[in-house]
Structure formats: structure tokens, C-alpha cells
Design an enzyme around this catalytic site. Structure first.
Site, PDB file in Angstrom:
ATOM      1  N   ASN A  95     -10.634   3.339   2.641  1.00 42.28           N
ATOM      2  CA  ASN A  95     -10.281   3.129   1.234  1.00 42.28           C
ATOM      3  C   ASN A  95     -11.337   2.329   0.460  1.00 42.28           C
ATOM      4  O   ASN A  95     -11.678   2.675  -0.669  1.00 42.28           O
ATOM      5  CB  ASN A  95      -8.928   2.429   1.133  1.00 42.28           C
ATOM      6  CG  ASN A  95      -8.523   2.207  -0.314  1.00 42.28           C
ATOM      7  OD1 ASN A  95      -8.375   3.156  -1.064  1.00 42.28           O
ATOM      8  ND2 ASN A  95      -8.386   0.954  -0.710  1.00 42.28           N
TER       9      ASN A  95
ATOM     10  N   TRP B 145     -19.739  12.435 -20.267  1.00 45.70           N
ATOM     11  CA  TRP B 145     -20.086  12.711 -18.870  1.00 45.70           C
ATOM     12  C   TRP B 145     -21.377  13.528 -18.818  1.00 45.70           C
ATOM     13  O   TRP B 145     -21.689  14.257 -19.761  1.00 45.70           O
ATOM     14  CB  TRP B 145     -18.974  13.510 -18.181  1.00 45.70           C
ATOM     15  CG  TRP B 145     -17.638  12.835 -18.145  1.00 45.70           C
ATOM     16  CD1 TRP B 145     -16.534  13.179 -18.850  1.00 45.70           C
ATOM     17  CD2 TRP B 145     -17.270  11.697 -17.353  1.00 45.70           C
ATOM     18  NE1 TRP B 145     -15.489  12.332 -18.549  1.00 45.70           N
ATOM     19  CE2 TRP B 145     -15.919  11.407 -17.632  1.00 45.70           C
ATOM     20  CE3 TRP B 145     -17.942  10.890 -16.442  1.00 45.70           C
ATOM     21  CZ2 TRP B 145     -15.221  10.364 -17.031  1.00 45.70           C
ATOM     22  CZ3 TRP B 145     -17.258   9.851 -15.835  1.00 45.70           C
ATOM     23  CH2 TRP B 145     -15.919   9.585 -16.133  1.00 45.70           C
TER      24      TRP B 145
ATOM     25  N   GLU C  21       0.850  -1.210   0.000  1.00 42.65           N
ATOM     26  CA  GLU C  21       0.000   0.000   0.000  1.00 42.65           C
ATOM     27  C   GLU C  21       0.878   1.251   0.000  1.00 42.65           C
ATOM     28  O   GLU C  21       0.570   2.236  -0.666  1.00 42.65           O
ATOM     29  CB  GLU C  21      -0.952   0.008   1.201  1.00 42.65           C
ATOM     30  CG  GLU C  21      -1.995  -1.101   1.171  1.00 42.65           C
ATOM     31  CD  GLU C  21      -2.781  -1.178  -0.126  1.00 42.65           C
ATOM     32  OE1 GLU C  21      -3.096  -0.127  -0.711  1.00 42.65           O
ATOM     33  OE2 GLU C  21      -3.065  -2.305  -0.575  1.00 42.65           O
TER      34      GLU C  21
ATOM     35  N   TRP D  66      -8.628   8.529  -8.319  1.00 40.98           N
ATOM     36  CA  TRP D  66      -9.893   8.831  -9.015  1.00 40.98           C
ATOM     37  C   TRP D  66      -9.855   8.311 -10.450  1.00 40.98           C
ATOM     38  O   TRP D  66     -10.824   7.750 -10.948  1.00 40.98           O
ATOM     39  CB  TRP D  66     -10.188  10.342  -8.985  1.00 40.98           C
ATOM     40  CG  TRP D  66     -10.965  10.700  -7.748  1.00 40.98           C
ATOM     41  CD1 TRP D  66     -10.458  11.161  -6.579  1.00 40.98           C
ATOM     42  CD2 TRP D  66     -12.387  10.569  -7.559  1.00 40.98           C
ATOM     43  NE1 TRP D  66     -11.474  11.326  -5.666  1.00 40.98           N
ATOM     44  CE2 TRP D  66     -12.665  10.988  -6.235  1.00 40.98           C
ATOM     45  CE3 TRP D  66     -13.448  10.152  -8.352  1.00 40.98           C
ATOM     46  CZ2 TRP D  66     -13.970  10.986  -5.710  1.00 40.98           C
ATOM     47  CZ3 TRP D  66     -14.739  10.157  -7.827  1.00 40.98           C
ATOM     48  CH2 TRP D  66     -14.993  10.564  -6.529  1.00 40.98           C
TER      49      TRP D  66
ATOM     50  N   TRP E  65       1.654   1.821  -3.442  1.00 37.40           N
ATOM     51  CA  TRP E  65       0.670   2.574  -4.237  1.00 37.40           C
ATOM     52  C   TRP E  65       0.870   4.075  -4.058  1.00 37.40           C
ATOM     53  O   TRP E  65       0.700   4.872  -4.975  1.00 37.40           O
ATOM     54  CB  TRP E  65      -0.764   2.180  -3.844  1.00 37.40           C
ATOM     55  CG  TRP E  65      -1.213   0.949  -4.552  1.00 37.40           C
ATOM     56  CD1 TRP E  65      -1.250  -0.318  -4.051  1.00 37.40           C
ATOM     57  CD2 TRP E  65      -1.691   0.854  -5.909  1.00 37.40           C
ATOM     58  NE1 TRP E  65      -1.721  -1.190  -5.006  1.00 37.40           N
ATOM     59  CE2 TRP E  65      -2.008  -0.503  -6.147  1.00 37.40           C
ATOM     60  CE3 TRP E  65      -1.889   1.783  -6.938  1.00 37.40           C
ATOM     61  CZ2 TRP E  65      -2.501  -0.950  -7.377  1.00 37.40           C
ATOM     62  CZ3 TRP E  65      -2.379   1.338  -8.164  1.00 37.40           C
ATOM     63  CH2 TRP E  65      -2.674  -0.015  -8.373  1.00 37.40           C
TER      64      TRP E  65
ATOM     65  N   TRP F  40     -15.037  12.541 -13.036  1.00 41.71           N
ATOM     66  CA  TRP F  40     -14.214  12.211 -11.873  1.00 41.71           C
ATOM     67  C   TRP F  40     -13.547  13.442 -11.277  1.00 41.71           C
ATOM     68  O   TRP F  40     -13.284  13.516 -10.072  1.00 41.71           O
ATOM     69  CB  TRP F  40     -13.170  11.144 -12.217  1.00 41.71           C
ATOM     70  CG  TRP F  40     -12.241  11.530 -13.344  1.00 41.71           C
ATOM     71  CD1 TRP F  40     -12.441  11.292 -14.671  1.00 41.71           C
ATOM     72  CD2 TRP F  40     -10.986  12.245 -13.248  1.00 41.71           C
ATOM     73  NE1 TRP F  40     -11.390  11.806 -15.409  1.00 41.71           N
ATOM     74  CE2 TRP F  40     -10.485  12.392 -14.561  1.00 41.71           C
ATOM     75  CE3 TRP F  40     -10.238  12.749 -12.203  1.00 41.71           C
ATOM     76  CZ2 TRP F  40      -9.271  13.037 -14.838  1.00 41.71           C
ATOM     77  CZ3 TRP F  40      -9.031  13.393 -12.462  1.00 41.71           C
ATOM     78  CH2 TRP F  40      -8.562  13.526 -13.772  1.00 41.71           C
TER      79      TRP F  40
HETATM   80  P1  FAD Z   1      -3.531   2.102   5.162  1.00 40.70           P
HETATM   81  O1  FAD Z   1      -4.342   1.011   4.573  1.00 40.70           O
HETATM   82  O2  FAD Z   1      -3.171   2.007   6.578  1.00 40.70           O
HETATM   83  O3  FAD Z   1      -2.228   2.231   4.235  1.00 40.70           O
HETATM   84  C1  FAD Z   1      -1.001   2.814   4.664  1.00 40.70           C
HETATM   85  C2  FAD Z   1      -0.604   3.955   3.779  1.00 40.70           C
HETATM   86  O4  FAD Z   1      -0.437   3.536   2.436  1.00 40.70           O
HETATM   87  C3  FAD Z   1      -1.639   5.063   3.704  1.00 40.70           C
HETATM   88  O5  FAD Z   1      -1.540   5.931   4.807  1.00 40.70           O
HETATM   89  C4  FAD Z   1      -1.322   5.723   2.380  1.00 40.70           C
HETATM   90  O6  FAD Z   1      -0.256   6.635   2.503  1.00 40.70           O
HETATM   91  C5  FAD Z   1      -0.862   4.556   1.533  1.00 40.70           C
HETATM   92  N1  FAD Z   1      -1.969   4.044   0.716  1.00 40.70           N
HETATM   93  C6  FAD Z   1      -2.851   3.070   1.052  1.00 40.70           C
HETATM   94  N2  FAD Z   1      -3.679   2.829   0.019  1.00 40.70           N
HETATM   95  C7  FAD Z   1      -3.315   3.659  -0.976  1.00 40.70           C
HETATM   96  C8  FAD Z   1      -3.795   3.873  -2.302  1.00 40.70           C
HETATM   97  N3  FAD Z   1      -4.792   3.156  -2.832  1.00 40.70           N
HETATM   98  N4  FAD Z   1      -3.198   4.825  -3.050  1.00 40.70           N
HETATM   99  C9  FAD Z   1      -2.164   5.551  -2.568  1.00 40.70           C
HETATM  100  N5  FAD Z   1      -1.653   5.374  -1.316  1.00 40.70           N
HETATM  101  C10 FAD Z   1      -2.231   4.443  -0.538  1.00 40.70           C
HETATM  102  N6  FAD Z   1      -4.831   8.637  -0.332  1.00 40.70           N
HETATM  103  C11 FAD Z   1      -4.244   9.770   0.093  1.00 40.70           C
HETATM  104  O7  FAD Z   1      -3.283   9.704   0.871  1.00 40.70           O
HETATM  105  N7  FAD Z   1      -4.690  10.996  -0.321  1.00 40.70           N
HETATM  106  C12 FAD Z   1      -5.752  11.129  -1.166  1.00 40.70           C
HETATM  107  O8  FAD Z   1      -6.107  12.257  -1.525  1.00 40.70           O
HETATM  108  C13 FAD Z   1      -6.413   9.946  -1.595  1.00 40.70           C
HETATM  109  N8  FAD Z   1      -7.505  10.020  -2.412  1.00 40.70           N
HETATM  110  C14 FAD Z   1      -8.123   8.862  -2.806  1.00 40.70           C
HETATM  111  C15 FAD Z   1      -9.238   8.940  -3.660  1.00 40.70           C
HETATM  112  C16 FAD Z   1      -9.887   7.788  -4.069  1.00 40.70           C
HETATM  113  C17 FAD Z   1     -11.072   7.886  -5.006  1.00 40.70           C
HETATM  114  C18 FAD Z   1      -9.437   6.531  -3.636  1.00 40.70           C
HETATM  115  C19 FAD Z   1     -10.124   5.272  -4.069  1.00 40.70           C
HETATM  116  C20 FAD Z   1      -8.328   6.433  -2.819  1.00 40.70           C
HETATM  117  C21 FAD Z   1      -7.656   7.584  -2.387  1.00 40.70           C
HETATM  118  N9  FAD Z   1      -6.524   7.522  -1.554  1.00 40.70           N
HETATM  119  C22 FAD Z   1      -5.911   8.686  -1.152  1.00 40.70           C
HETATM  120  C23 FAD Z   1      -5.888   6.227  -1.225  1.00 40.70           C
HETATM  121  C24 FAD Z   1      -6.370   5.551   0.066  1.00 40.70           C
HETATM  122  O9  FAD Z   1      -7.761   5.515   0.123  1.00 40.70           O
HETATM  123  C25 FAD Z   1      -5.844   6.207   1.337  1.00 40.70           C
HETATM  124  O10 FAD Z   1      -4.454   6.397   1.251  1.00 40.70           O
HETATM  125  C26 FAD Z   1      -6.133   5.336   2.554  1.00 40.70           C
HETATM  126  O11 FAD Z   1      -7.527   5.138   2.687  1.00 40.70           O
HETATM  127  C27 FAD Z   1      -5.589   6.006   3.800  1.00 40.70           C
HETATM  128  O12 FAD Z   1      -5.946   5.260   4.933  1.00 40.70           O
HETATM  129  P2  FAD Z   1      -4.831   4.585   5.836  1.00 40.70           P
HETATM  130  O13 FAD Z   1      -3.748   5.563   6.125  1.00 40.70           O
HETATM  131  O14 FAD Z   1      -5.511   3.968   7.002  1.00 40.70           O
HETATM  132  O15 FAD Z   1      -4.285   3.471   4.868  1.00 40.70           O
END
Ligand code: FAD
Length: 462
Positions: free
Chosen positions: A337, A302, A271, A378, A274, A355
Site C-alpha cells: 500500500n 493532464w 483499514e 486513485w 477504508w 489517474w
Molecule cells: P492490509 O494492510 O493487511 O489491510 C487489510 C485489508 O484492509 C486489505 O486486505 C484491504 O481489503 C483493506 N484495505 C487496506 N488498506 C486499504 C485502503 N487504503 N483502501 C481500501 N481498502 C484497504 N485495494 C484493493 O483491495 N483493491 C484495489 O484495487 C486497490 N487499489 C489501490 C490503488 C491505489 C492507488 C492505492 C493507493 C491503494 C489501493 N488499494 C486497493 C488499497 C490498498 O493498497 C490494498 O487494499 C492493500 O495494499 C492490500 O494489502 P493487504 O491485504 O496486505 O492490506
């Protein structure tokens, strides 16, 4: 005496902060934060920034080294501070967004030409975006091969400790943080944010400790279930650089060989991958905040609809899993997420709203709003991004709710008017007598009709 100005940006921490560490090795440090008025920061991010800077001021104060706050044009402020303080070097940690890259390049070139030593460091990524390349020498567009390469390149590095920051003989003028008016007033909507979050380095480290102790072992199996506390909630802390991603990576390494936890460690690291991949994409494809990565989507039909957009923003679509997510976001500045994916799919596919509109709302309301992750995610959900989900994979918000919130705990928390519905009723409240669902709205669209419409729209651009 060799004095260094450290220009802090999204590296609001003392531990493992390369610019600060290397500056302190030279001699006295002048820590500076410049409010970037050109940055299109959302309300929730402004709230976070205020509290993060307040915490950082306290940390620097304990080193007898006040944090200087200024706002305005970065180059003029830096020139003035360097002239007044007699500093002979400027250090900062790099940012990777198109506008900041351009600005930082100009600052560096100008100040170097004026004879200053300017050094920049990596504090926020495990790999620099340009360090990960395909066999042909270009950027990656697909996550799996990207991460195979990038994950293998990460080298263990020692955590950089906090050093003595030296002392300043003269007083340097600073703005008063309160004058920046970053906090909401009239109305103050930040109660839910304050309830959930503790911005700042200590808040970040405490949260990570709790995650390692209580949640890591659940992460691989339960991270998709929003009612189960299995995720880290580190994203806003990572965005503002209150915790070092290298430190997170290293500390996870201590659990790599622990039976039952190794898959969670790998999943959590991917993650983080990502996050890295999103920065890689934004660096190499700087148009992704505005333009679809897959160009055939530039003629996608759209349908802009302000009334539907408002229903989605307010969490009044009539689909409980979607509404729970949108209300969690509004109240706490965060959404899980799995639910982000479902609400984004609903907006772009069932409602056919662009989007970019969803990304804009997230930018304003998320405490972790991040140009790279938000734009890439997005586009991924909308089907137009690099390595996007196949378009026909349209999330069904009812079955997603049944699968990932089987007892409806998450829905009950955020949509209290449905609290008393039994069993599976919570996922389909329109099948229940009106007097039991209060003023909860009917669905704004029919799921199968809107799904067919989305598939037809996609066919028109294929
Ligand atoms: P955990 O599951 O604990 O993961 C640890 C870390 O990994 C996160 O803190 C984050 O830095 C990174 N991470 C995890 N999943 C993703 C992912 N899919 N993409 C990129 N990094 C990830 N994340 C943001 O930080 N900022 C945003 O503006 C953002 N916008 C999003 C918009 C959409 C439509 C979607 C589907 C996802 C988005 N995310 C975004 C990714 C993700 O949803 C969040 O990073 C995550 O929910 C943060 O929760 P957590 O810290 O508990 O994640």
C-alpha cells in the site's frame, strides 16, 4: 422437495456464506457460477478466478454437490437452469457496483414475476452502503466521521457453518473451466503469481491464521515498511469473497485486550473501514471510476504521454522505490500500500498523467483489483477524490524510499541491477558511476521541476 439455486459471484467460499447457508436450510442446493463476460476483468484477476473456482469445485465435490459453471447472459442461464432443475428459489449474495446492481435488479424483478422466490444477502461488507448515514440522512464523504459511525454500528454475528447441501437426482450440464481460457498462455506470465498466492478459501484462511500468529503484533508500527512482513495480504481473498470479513472482524476481537496488540487490532480494523468506505462511495457516487469526485478537476491540464506511461508501467522511471513497486506488481500481481501511494503520486503529479490511466493498469495487473477500492484510492492520491490528500502533499519517491525502506531491502529485491549499491546510494543511483548501475535508466523527470509544474497545474483550476 424445495430446491434452491445459489448464484455464486464474489463469495467463493463455503464458511459464513449467507446465501449458501440459508439455501441449504430449505433443502437441496444447486451452486452455480456464471462467467460475466461483460465484466472488464484484468489478466491477473482472470488468473485468480480460475484457481479460485478450481478450488471451490473441489470443495463442493466433497459434499457431492457439483458446482455448475456457465457463461453468457445471467438471466437466460438462470431461467434455463431453474426450468430444467425444477428449483423454486434463487439466492445470492449482493454486489455493489453500478452495473451489477442494475443487472441483479432486472434478474430479481423478472424471476419474481415468474413466481420464483428470490432472496439476497450481505456477505462481503460489515455494513451495507445505505446503512451508514450522516445526521442529515445522506452519504458520508469524509472517512473519519464515516468510520466513527460505521465502526460503531457493527454487531457481532455468529459464523454461519457449512451445512449438508443435499443431493441432486439428475445431472446438470456444466462448462469445463479450462474452456473459459482464463489462464494466460503464450506467454504464460503467471509464474510469479503462482509463487506468491494460493487462491481459494483454504489459502485465505491459512493466510489469515499466519497473519494473526506472526504479523498482527507488528501491524500498527510496521505496516508502512514494504520489506517487513507486517501486512495481511488478504485483499485478493477479500475481493473474491474467499474469506468472510465478518469472521475477520470477529476473530480480531479475541486480540482486542491483549497488551501490545490492541493498537494493531484497531489499525487493522480501520483499514477494513477504508474498504467499506470505498464501497460506500462507489454505491452513492457511481461515476467515481471515470469522473473526478471534485468536479473542478474535470478541467485539470493532464498531459497524456504514452512513452512515459510505458516507462512507469515497466518500472523504468529511474526512481528505485517507484520501479521496485511497479516490478513487484508486474511479477506478483500485488504492490504494498505505501508503494501504491508513491507510484500513484509519481504518475499523476510528477508525470501529470491522468489517474484513470494508472487505475486501468492496476485493474489489469493487480490480483486484488477492485472497482471501489481502486477508483477511490486513485482519486485520493491524485487529490480529486472524496476526503483526498491535500494536492500539495506530493510524495517524494526518494525520501519515501529512505524513510520506509531505509536499508533498501525492498528495492534490492525488485530492482536487482542496483543490488550492489551501498547505503543511501540505492535511493539515488544517478549519483553513482554508470558502470555500477548496469542498464538502470536515468530519472525520467527532475523531481523539483515536476513538482513545481504540478503545483502550477493545480493553481490553474483552483
Ligand atoms: P492490509 O494492510 O493487511 O489491510 C487489510 C485489508 O484492509 C486489505 O486486505 C484491504 O481489503 C483493506 N484495505 C487496506 N488498506 C486499504 C485502503 N487504503 N483502501 C481500501 N481498502 C484497504 N485495494 C484493493 O483491495 N483493491 C484495489 O484495487 C486497490 N487499489 C489501490 C490503488 C491505489 C492507488 C492505492 C493507493 C491503494 C489501493 N488499494 C486497493 C488499497 C490498498 O493498497 C490494498 O487494499 C492493500 O495494499 C492490500 O494489502 P493487504 O491485504 O496486505 O492490506
Amino acid at each position: 422437495m424445495m430446491t434452491t439455486v445459489v448464484w455464486l459471484r464474489r463469495d467463493l467460499r463455503l464458511i459464513d456464506n449467507p446465501a449458501l447457508y440459508h439455501a441449504a436450510r430449505r433443502g437441496p442446493v444447486i451452486p452455480l457460477y456464471i462467467l460475466d463476460e461483460q465484466e472488464d476483468m484484468g489478466g491477473a484477476s482472470c488468473w485468480w478466478l480460475h484457481h479460485s473456482l478450481r478450488a471451490l469445485q473441489g470443495q463442493f465435490q466433497s459434499f457431492d454437490c457439483p458446482l455448475i459453471l456457465r457463461r453468457g447472459d445471467a438471466l437466460s442461464i438462470l431461467q434455463e437452469l431453474i426450468r430444467d432443475s425444477g428449483a423454486d428459489a434463487l439466492y445470492w449474495n449482493r454486489l455493489y457496483e453500478p452495473r451489477t446492481i442494475q443487472r441483479d435488479r432486472e434478474v430479481k424483478t423478472t424471476l419474481q414475476a415468474e413466481g420464483l422466490e428470490v432472496k439476497t444477502f450481505n456477505s462481503s461488507l460489515l455494513n451495507e452502503p445505505w446503512e451508514v448515514q450522516t445526521g442529515q440522512g445522506g452519504p458520508y464523504k469524509v472517512f473519519t466521521p464515516y468510520w466513527r459511525q460505521a465502526g460503531g454500528q457493527i454487531t457481532a454475528k455468529q459464523t454461519l457453518p457449512v451445512r449438508d447441501l443435499g443431493s441432486q437426482d439428475r445431472e446438470t450440464a456444466s462448462d469445463d473451466l479450462r474452456d473459459w481460457a482464463l489462464l494466460p498462455a503464450k506467454p504464460d506470465w503467471s509464474g510469479g503469481l503462482a509463487w506468491r498466492w494460493t487462491p481459494g478459501e483454504k489459502g485465505a484462511l491459512d493466510r489469515f491464521d499466519r497473519f494473526l500468529e506472526q504479523r498482527l503484533q507488528l501491524y500498527a508500527d510496521k505496516r508502512d515498511f514494504p520489506a517487513v512482513g507486517a501486512i495481511s495480504g488478504l485483499s485478493p481473498h477479500l475481493h473474491f469473497g474467499e474469506i468472510s470479513v465478518r469472521d475477520i472482524w470477529n476473530r480480531l476481537g479475541h486480540f482486542e485486550d491483549v497488551a501490545g496488540v490492541e493498537t494493531s487490532v484497531a489499525k487493522f480494523r480501520s483499514e477494513l473501514g477504508w474498504r467499506e468506505f470505498s464501497s460506500h462511495l462507489l454505491y452513492h457516487f457511481p461515476e467515481i471510476p471515470e469522473k473526478p469526485f471534485r468536479s473542478q478537476f474535470s478541467v485539470f491540464p493532464w498531459q497524456e504521454d504514452e512513452a512515459l506511461l510505458t516507462r512507469w508501467q515497466q518500472g523504468r522511471t529511474g526512481y528505485p522505490f517507484v520501479d521496485a513497486g511497479m516490478r513487484e506488481l508486474w511479477q506478483t500481481g500485488f504492490m504494498h500500500n505505501r508503494v501504491r501511494m508513491v507510484v500513484a503520486s509519481f504518475l499523476t503529479k510528477n508525470l501529470l498523467i491522468p489517474w484513470q490511466k494508472g487505475a486501468e493498469w492496476f485493474r489489469d495487473t493487480l490480483v486484488d483489483a477492485d472497482l471501489a477500492s481502486n477508483s477511490a484510492s486513485w482519486q485520493w492520491v491524485a487529490g480529486c477524490g472524496a476526503d483526498a490528500a491535500p494536492y500539495f502533499r506530493i510524495f517524494n519517491p526518494v525520501t519515501q524510499g529512505q524513510k520506509f525502506d531505509p536499508q533498501g531491502k525492498y528495492i534490492r529485491k525488485w530492482v536487482p541491477e542496483l543490488r550492489d549499491l551501498d547505503g543511501d546510494e540505492i535511493h539515488t543511483p544517478w549519483k553513482v558511476a554508470k558502470e555500477r548501475t548496469g542498464n538502470y535508466p536515468d530519472p525520467v523527470v527532475d523531481l523539483s521541476v515536476s513538482r513545481e509544474r504540478a503545483l502550477a497545474a493545480y493553481k490553474s483550476i483552483k
